[in-house]
Design an enzyme around this catalytic site. Structure first.
Site, PDB file in Angstrom:
ATOM      1  N   GLU A   1      30.828   6.095  87.389  1.00 20.82           N
ATOM      2  CA  GLU A   1      30.122   5.199  86.471  1.00 20.82           C
ATOM      3  C   GLU A   1      29.712   5.933  85.194  1.00 20.82           C
ATOM      4  O   GLU A   1      29.793   5.383  84.100  1.00 20.82           O
ATOM      5  CB  GLU A   1      28.911   4.583  87.188  1.00 20.82           C
ATOM      6  CG  GLU A   1      29.328   3.589  88.267  1.00 20.82           C
ATOM      7  CD  GLU A   1      28.193   3.142  89.182  1.00 20.82           C
ATOM      8  OE1 GLU A   1      27.028   3.536  88.958  1.00 20.82           O
ATOM      9  OE2 GLU A   1      28.490   2.397  90.134  1.00 20.82           O
TER      10      GLU A   1
ATOM     11  N   TYR B   1      32.008  -3.437  88.043  1.00 15.00           N
ATOM     12  CA  TYR B   1      31.767  -4.057  89.348  1.00 15.00           C
ATOM     13  C   TYR B   1      33.070  -4.348  90.106  1.00 15.00           C
ATOM     14  O   TYR B   1      33.108  -5.268  90.939  1.00 15.00           O
ATOM     15  CB  TYR B   1      30.948  -5.334  89.177  1.00 15.00           C
ATOM     16  CG  TYR B   1      29.456  -5.082  89.035  1.00 15.00           C
ATOM     17  CD1 TYR B   1      28.737  -4.412  90.030  1.00 15.00           C
ATOM     18  CD2 TYR B   1      28.756  -5.520  87.923  1.00 15.00           C
ATOM     19  CE1 TYR B   1      27.368  -4.172  89.912  1.00 15.00           C
ATOM     20  CE2 TYR B   1      27.373  -5.286  87.799  1.00 15.00           C
ATOM     21  CZ  TYR B   1      26.702  -4.616  88.803  1.00 15.00           C
ATOM     22  OH  TYR B   1      25.342  -4.383  88.694  1.00 15.00           O
TER      23      TYR B   1
ATOM     24  N   LYS C   1      19.534  -4.140  83.284  1.00 12.70           N
ATOM     25  CA  LYS C   1      20.385  -5.308  83.079  1.00 12.70           C
ATOM     26  C   LYS C   1      19.792  -6.215  81.986  1.00 12.70           C
ATOM     27  O   LYS C   1      18.632  -6.022  81.564  1.00 12.70           O
ATOM     28  CB  LYS C   1      20.536  -6.032  84.416  1.00 12.70           C
ATOM     29  CG  LYS C   1      21.280  -5.182  85.470  1.00 12.70           C
ATOM     30  CD  LYS C   1      21.364  -5.896  86.817  1.00 12.70           C
ATOM     31  CE  LYS C   1      22.128  -5.077  87.840  1.00 12.70           C
ATOM     32  NZ  LYS C   1      22.189  -5.747  89.173  1.00 12.70           N
TER      33      LYS C   1
ATOM     34  N   ASN D   1      18.128  -9.223  89.019  1.00 11.03           N
ATOM     35  CA  ASN D   1      17.346  -8.158  89.664  1.00 11.03           C
ATOM     36  C   ASN D   1      17.117  -6.915  88.797  1.00 11.03           C
ATOM     37  O   ASN D   1      16.897  -5.815  89.291  1.00 11.03           O
ATOM     38  CB  ASN D   1      17.926  -7.817  91.038  1.00 11.03           C
ATOM     39  CG  ASN D   1      19.341  -7.288  90.975  1.00 11.03           C
ATOM     40  OD1 ASN D   1      19.919  -7.176  89.893  1.00 11.03           O
ATOM     41  ND2 ASN D   1      19.900  -6.948  92.127  1.00 11.03           N
TER      42      ASN D   1
ATOM     43  N   HIS E   1      20.339  -1.659  87.770  1.00 13.80           N
ATOM     44  CA  HIS E   1      21.404  -1.139  88.635  1.00 13.80           C
ATOM     45  C   HIS E   1      21.205   0.357  88.818  1.00 13.80           C
ATOM     46  O   HIS E   1      20.821   1.050  87.865  1.00 13.80           O
ATOM     47  CB  HIS E   1      22.777  -1.363  87.988  1.00 13.80           C
ATOM     48  CG  HIS E   1      23.855  -0.470  88.525  1.00 13.80           C
ATOM     49  ND1 HIS E   1      24.533  -0.739  89.680  1.00 13.80           N
ATOM     50  CD2 HIS E   1      24.333   0.720  88.085  1.00 13.80           C
ATOM     51  CE1 HIS E   1      25.404   0.247  89.923  1.00 13.80           C
ATOM     52  NE2 HIS E   1      25.291   1.140  88.968  1.00 13.80           N
TER      53      HIS E   1
END
Ligand code: RTP
Length: 149
Positions: free
Chosen positions: A128, A51, A11, A114, A117
């Site tokens: 994905e 998402y 990310k 965080n 992913h």
């Protein structure tokens, strides 16, 4: 045990903090194969699609803002049981609950930053990978394959 592929994304915070090499190193050292990788900035509509399952969550807007805030590294990793094992390498969603030794456990403190992913199922990995790599993935096999299996 089946050979699988999973979608892993570093990310924007992970990219800005210089953790690209660290993440790649952990997956490589485990024995997984990097099959595709690109550094890209995505549009809001693309992040919303990725998402989509979380669109009703109160944090959805902030999550999309986060993902479009800078470039991300999109990757496909391959290996035996790489989807669930990849999630173990990534660690729990909330970094404060993530075990030391996991990527989130070692490098993050905030659930909204965080670092990484990882696909949560073989089916979602397939979706994905199709979303992030519509151009497809080149065929190759590492020469080290027989030293790992
Ligand atoms: P990811 O999809 O990014 O791998 O994360 P995950 O499966 O571990 O967690 P998920 O529930 O799918 O949530 C996706 C991302 O949304 C952010 N999040 N924020 N309460 C919150 O503020 C909250 N909860 C989740 C995190 O960035 C999480 O990774």
């Amino acid at each position: 045990m089946a050979t699988e592929q999973t979608f892993i994304m570093i990310k924007p915070d992970g990219v800005q903090r210089g953790l690209i090499g660290e993440v790649i190193s952990r997956f490589e050292k485990k024995g997984f194969y990097l099959r595709a990788m690109k550094l890209i900035s995505v549009e809001r509509s693309f992040a919303e699609k990725h998402y989509a399952d979380l669109s009703s969550k109160p944090f959805f807007g902030g999550l999309v803002e986060y993902i479009v805030s800078g470039p991300v590294v999109a990757m496909v990793w391959e290996g035996k049981q790489v989807v669930s094992t990849g999630r173990k390498l990534v660690g729990a969603t909330n970094p404060l609950a993530a075990e030391p030794g996991t990527i989130r456990g070692d490098f993050a403190v905030d659930i909204g930053r965080n670092v990484i992913h990882g696909s949560d199922s073989v089916e979602n990995a397939r979706k994905e990978i199709a979303l992030w790599f519509p151009e497809g993935i080149a065929e190759w096999k590492s020469a080290q394959h027989s030293w790992i299996y």
